[in-house]
Design an enzyme around this catalytic site. Structure first.
Site, PDB file in Angstrom:
ATOM      1  N   LYS A 152       1.102  -1.077  -0.317  1.00  0.00           N
ATOM      2  CA  LYS A 152       0.065   0.267   0.038  1.00  0.00           C
ATOM      3  C   LYS A 152       0.778   1.252   0.070  1.00  0.00           C
ATOM      4  O   LYS A 152       1.860   1.603   0.448  1.00  0.00           O
ATOM      5  CB  LYS A 152      -1.600   0.026   0.731  1.00  0.00           C
ATOM      6  CG  LYS A 152      -2.196  -1.129   1.287  1.00  0.00           C
ATOM      7  CD  LYS A 152      -2.520  -0.308   0.249  1.00  0.00           C
ATOM      8  CE  LYS A 152      -4.033  -1.304   0.300  1.00  0.00           C
ATOM      9  NZ  LYS A 152      -4.811  -0.947  -1.133  1.00  0.00           N
TER      10      LYS A 152
ATOM     11  N   ASP B 149      -0.422  -0.600  -4.434  1.00  0.00           N
ATOM     12  CA  ASP B 149      -1.657  -0.333  -4.994  1.00  0.00           C
ATOM     13  C   ASP B 149      -1.252   1.677  -3.966  1.00  0.00           C
ATOM     14  O   ASP B 149      -0.990   2.082  -3.228  1.00  0.00           O
ATOM     15  CB  ASP B 149      -2.236  -1.143  -4.010  1.00  0.00           C
ATOM     16  CG  ASP B 149      -3.632  -0.547  -3.652  1.00  0.00           C
ATOM     17  OD1 ASP B 149      -4.895   0.646  -4.886  1.00  0.00           O
ATOM     18  OD2 ASP B 149      -4.295  -1.475  -3.481  1.00  0.00           O
TER      19      ASP B 149
ATOM     20  N   GLU C 128      -0.596  -0.885  -9.245  1.00  0.00           N
ATOM     21  CA  GLU C 128      -2.517  -0.375  -8.669  1.00  0.00           C
ATOM     22  C   GLU C 128      -3.254   1.335  -8.916  1.00  0.00           C
ATOM     23  O   GLU C 128      -3.274   1.759  -7.402  1.00  0.00           O
ATOM     24  CB  GLU C 128      -3.471  -1.699  -8.328  1.00  0.00           C
ATOM     25  CG  GLU C 128      -4.632  -1.715  -8.087  1.00  0.00           C
ATOM     26  CD  GLU C 128      -4.515  -2.789  -6.876  1.00  0.00           C
ATOM     27  OE1 GLU C 128      -6.170  -2.305  -5.952  1.00  0.00           O
ATOM     28  OE2 GLU C 128      -4.112  -3.969  -6.991  1.00  0.00           O
TER      29      GLU C 128
ATOM     30  N   ASP D 165      -8.674  -1.422 -10.384  1.00  0.00           N
ATOM     31  CA  ASP D 165      -9.145  -1.911  -9.232  1.00  0.00           C
ATOM     32  C   ASP D 165     -10.507  -0.819  -9.163  1.00  0.00           C
ATOM     33  O   ASP D 165     -11.495  -1.122  -9.344  1.00  0.00           O
ATOM     34  CB  ASP D 165      -8.185  -1.816  -7.603  1.00  0.00           C
ATOM     35  CG  ASP D 165      -9.258  -1.689  -6.759  1.00  0.00           C
ATOM     36  OD1 ASP D 165     -10.701  -2.738  -7.126  1.00  0.00           O
ATOM     37  OD2 ASP D 165      -8.991  -1.600  -5.713  1.00  0.00           O
TER      38      ASP D 165
ATOM     39  N   LYS E 180     -12.969  -8.232  -7.350  1.00  0.00           N
ATOM     40  CA  LYS E 180     -13.409  -8.019  -6.005  1.00  0.00           C
ATOM     41  C   LYS E 180     -14.962  -8.732  -6.174  1.00  0.00           C
ATOM     42  O   LYS E 180     -15.380  -8.030  -6.591  1.00  0.00           O
ATOM     43  CB  LYS E 180     -12.855  -7.289  -5.471  1.00  0.00           C
ATOM     44  CG  LYS E 180     -11.359  -6.614  -5.158  1.00  0.00           C
ATOM     45  CD  LYS E 180     -11.721  -5.826  -3.786  1.00  0.00           C
ATOM     46  CE  LYS E 180     -10.508  -5.064  -4.339  1.00  0.00           C
ATOM     47  NZ  LYS E 180      -9.873  -3.406  -2.998  1.00  0.00           N
TER      48      LYS E 180
END
EC number: 4.2.1.113
Length: 358
Positions: A119, A150, A177, A205, A229
């Site tokens: 992250k 991300d 991402e 995403d 997801k």
């Protein structure tokens, strides 16, 4: 919102949540470290004729967005899991936006992983120096793992150019991402990356799961990889149809669910064929972002669905009654989740934002 034919059939024969869910159990699960701004993850478990499922939209989501997550819960509670093509699913490690010195302890929960997602951009471009230090610490802690970053759409276009250039200097990146927030911005940034010959693939995403048309990423050439997801896309079957239609390499990821919801994500990942389309970029089998139970200080199952030797087993997860009681939401929060479940059911029953996944 895409609704698979199978889920539509369930809804057409069910008038209210109580007709499908024999139990509704809101819970609050503590995190080991702040993740996505959370130290406690609230979610809601439901039990239907096929078993336990999870209704886990983040608390700030409005009813239309949360309703997609309800479809996923309906599917898992009412229908069998799709036929798997593998008996285990490879997973990546997930490193929150923590100081670099905390990375080794978190990485130790993910032995044997082939990839790691880091992250970044917790404070946008202002976090860049900390992000670079975190990525360097990850490369030391997991030297054999491919690195993914991300940004959760935190950069402007110019900030993303600066950040991607700096991140590329740390070593190979499997992808970054959602560096910018919207699909048109992703397309513009990917074009710049190509012109600049920067070796940084772009993944989408939020531009898949938080938009009315998840296929616009593919239509605009906005990404090299899509991150999918199951819960926010309406369930396993709807998500699989989006992956097939997009025709891009896909990584199945977690929406920070408990082990019950992670089992549905693993079922989606195991159901997908290993396409040659992603082999050059993601390797012969993409590592799914489903190892996030390792970020929880408590779970609803014992043992939880945590990575072993870099992978997860398949199959439904049965929550432990003692853990459900220990982490049950208080009366006020339980009422919030019950009312939210009913509001989302009403939204879906009215056919608002409706569609079909074919």
């Amino acid at each position: 919102m895409l609704i698979s034919p199978e889920v539509r059939t369930v809804l057409d024969h069910t008038a209210a949540p109580g007709d499908l869910f024999e139990r509704v159990v809101p819970v609050a699960l503590p995190m080991k470290a702040r993740f996505r701004g959370l130290t406690v993850r609230e979610t809601c478990l439901v039990k239907g004729p096929a078993g336990w499922a999870e209704f886990a939209p983040f608390t700030e989501y409005d009813v239309p967005e949360a309703s997609r997550w309800l479809l996923a819960a309906v599917e898992s509670a009412a229908l069998p899991l799709p036929r798997p093509l593998r008996d285990r699913v490879l997973v990546n490690a997930t490193i929150p936006a923590v100081p670099a010195h905390r990375v080794p302890a978190i990485a130790a929960h993910y032995p044997g992983v082939s990839a790691v997602k880091v992250k970044i951009a917790e404070r946008g471009i202002a976090s860049l120096d900390e992000d670079l230090a975190r990525v360097a610490a990850v490369r030391r802690a997991l030297p054999d793992a491919a690195v993914r970053c991300d940004a959760n759409g935190a950069y402007t276009h110019d900030e993303a150019k600066t950040a991607l250039t700096a991140l590329a200097r740390t070593g190979p990146l499997q992808y970054v991402e959602q560096p910018v927030p919207d699909v048109h911005g992703l397309a513009r940034l990917r074009e710049w990356v190509s012109i600049a010959r920067l070796p940084v693939p772009i993944a989408a995403d939020e531009s898949i799961r938080k938009v009315s048309d998840p296929l616009s990423v593919a239509a605009l050439g906005a990404a090299d990889v899509i991150v999918v997801k199951a819960q926010p896309l309406g369930g396993i079957r709807a998500a699989a149809s989006i992956i097939e239609a997009a025709g891009l390499p896909a990584v199945v990821s977690s929406a920070l669910e408990s082990s019950v919801g992670l089992a549905a994500g693993a079922a989606l990942a195991a159901h997908l064929p290993l396409s040659s389309a992603g082999q050059g970029l993601l390797g012969p089998e993409p590592a799914a972002g489903l190892g996030t139970a390792a970020l929880f200080a408590a779970d609803v199952a014992a043992p939880g669905l945590r990575p072993q030797d870099g992978s997860l087993p398949l199959g439904r997860v049965e929550p432990d009654e003692d853990l459900l009681a220990a982490h049950a939401a208080g009366p006020e929060r339980a009422r919030f989740w019950t009312e939210r479940l009913e509001a989302c059911w009403t939204h879906v029953a009215r056919g608002e934002d409706s569609g079909r996944a074919g």
